[in-house]
Design a protein around this motif. Sequence first.
Motif, short mmCIF file in Angstrom:
data_model
loop_
_atom_site.label_atom_id
_atom_site.label_comp_id
_atom_site.label_asym_id
_atom_site.label_seq_id
_atom_site.Cartn_x
_atom_site.Cartn_y
_atom_site.Cartn_z
N GLU A 16 0.48 -1.20 -0.13
CA GLU A 16 -0.26 0.48 0.11
C GLU A 16 0.79 1.16 0.26
O GLU A 16 0.43 2.05 -0.85
N PHE A 19 1.95 2.25 -3.55
CA PHE A 19 1.90 2.49 -4.37
C PHE A 19 0.35 3.27 -3.51
O PHE A 19 -0.40 3.78 -4.78
N LEU A 413 -3.06 -4.52 -6.29
CA LEU A 413 -1.41 -4.07 -6.60
C LEU A 413 -0.30 -5.16 -6.61
O LEU A 413 0.91 -4.82 -6.55
#
Length: 463
Positions: A16, A19, A413
């Motif tokens: 997390e 990105f 992701l």
Amino acid sequence: MLDTPNLLQTYHTTLETKFANKLLINPRLNRQLVSFQANKNKPRYRWFRYKEGFSEGLIHYILDIIKPTGHILDPFAGIGTTLFVALERGLDVTGIELLPVGYEVMAVHHQLQTGDKTHFLQLIARWQSTTPWKKEFVNTPFPHLKITNGAFPEETQQAIDSYRTALLQESPTDQRLLQFVLMCVLEDMSYTRKDGQYLRWDYRSNRKQGRVPFDKGQIIPFDQAIHQKFDEIYTDLDQVTIFDVPIWNKNMQLIQGSCLDQLPQLKTASFDGIITSPPYANRYDYTRTYALELALLGVDETEIRRLRQAMLSCTVENRDKPDLETYFSDDIYQQAQLAFSQQAELQTILAYLESQKDAKLLNNTGIPRMIRNYFLEMALVIFESARILKPNAPFVMVNDNVRYGGIVIPVDLILSDFAQQAGFDIEVIWVLPIGKGNSSQQMGTHGRESLRKCIYIWRRRLI
């Protein structure tokens, strides 16, 4: 059982964070636009309800953003929405599609584009007025699969068989269009309804029901259904200007097969963009939900099983593909395998799911295998896509995150992490403002947790 929640949270936080500046809520997007719903009343797109597709409006929006030129590829073409819209925008297109249902929809559109429109309009009008299926006494039996036996009321079954006899009196080209019309209304006339992982059967079918019998509502009689579809196609063919533009002969290529074996056959740096939506890792089995249509197209039990295993691994019935490595060059396979095996969060998720399976806490033991193979196959698709795209070309993907065993799997992701290693820059990951819910079983056991539905835009790195 492996105790991994803290480790998973660590890896998830790492991804997390990596990105964070790419995840962007896009208020222009909604679930209707990023699904078939916005196509339901659109001329041409409304003929065949392909519920797993996205809308033409979404593709127009994407093309306005990325402004591609040249040649666009959709390796999971579905019924061709990306291809149709890109053609309207003056782009060359190539589509790869495994399931005969999607390929047939695209092929009929191709036929209508390149053929004599006046002739097709006259054919539809003639069948509307003369109803030749009512004059046939020798029927051509519907080639049912085991899963489709008894799908229609007896009177409807007889009308379908008679219709299939009547169309044999026409030319092969006209037969294909008339069969397509029938394919578009099979679900409406049947006791079945598509429901993701399987066909649901109405209580009137006399099939065994669950605790709460399913009531589909109106089951449309044959004549009403077929005339409505004739009217719909005639109106669109007569009024939609795209059918007056002879662009298909030189601008469109359709390839029937799996992109896992077709992508490696495409030339390096030969495409100016990819816009696609692969099957989600959500257990949906298209060979079951589209069984009626596949049966009509002559797909038998053996071919159904072959198609199911050739699909991207998105259902628990998918087995390992023992010959997968032979499709790809050694270099591509090794790079994708390395990216897959070194993705820390993914490997921890897989270990956790295996521990859940061993403890008999998963509702299907095939889930860990499905997730493992899904991500390995998607890694191969991404690395192969990097090879065939030109420098600076965009790769746009629509996909959903999923949840199993109470843990959210950040598909967006993980795939973006693969993409970076394959040679893409992550331009943006658009997030829909409203997330996706969970299955009632997941919520009952683990509580509710909203899942991201995203559109990723990656850009092939300049070499």
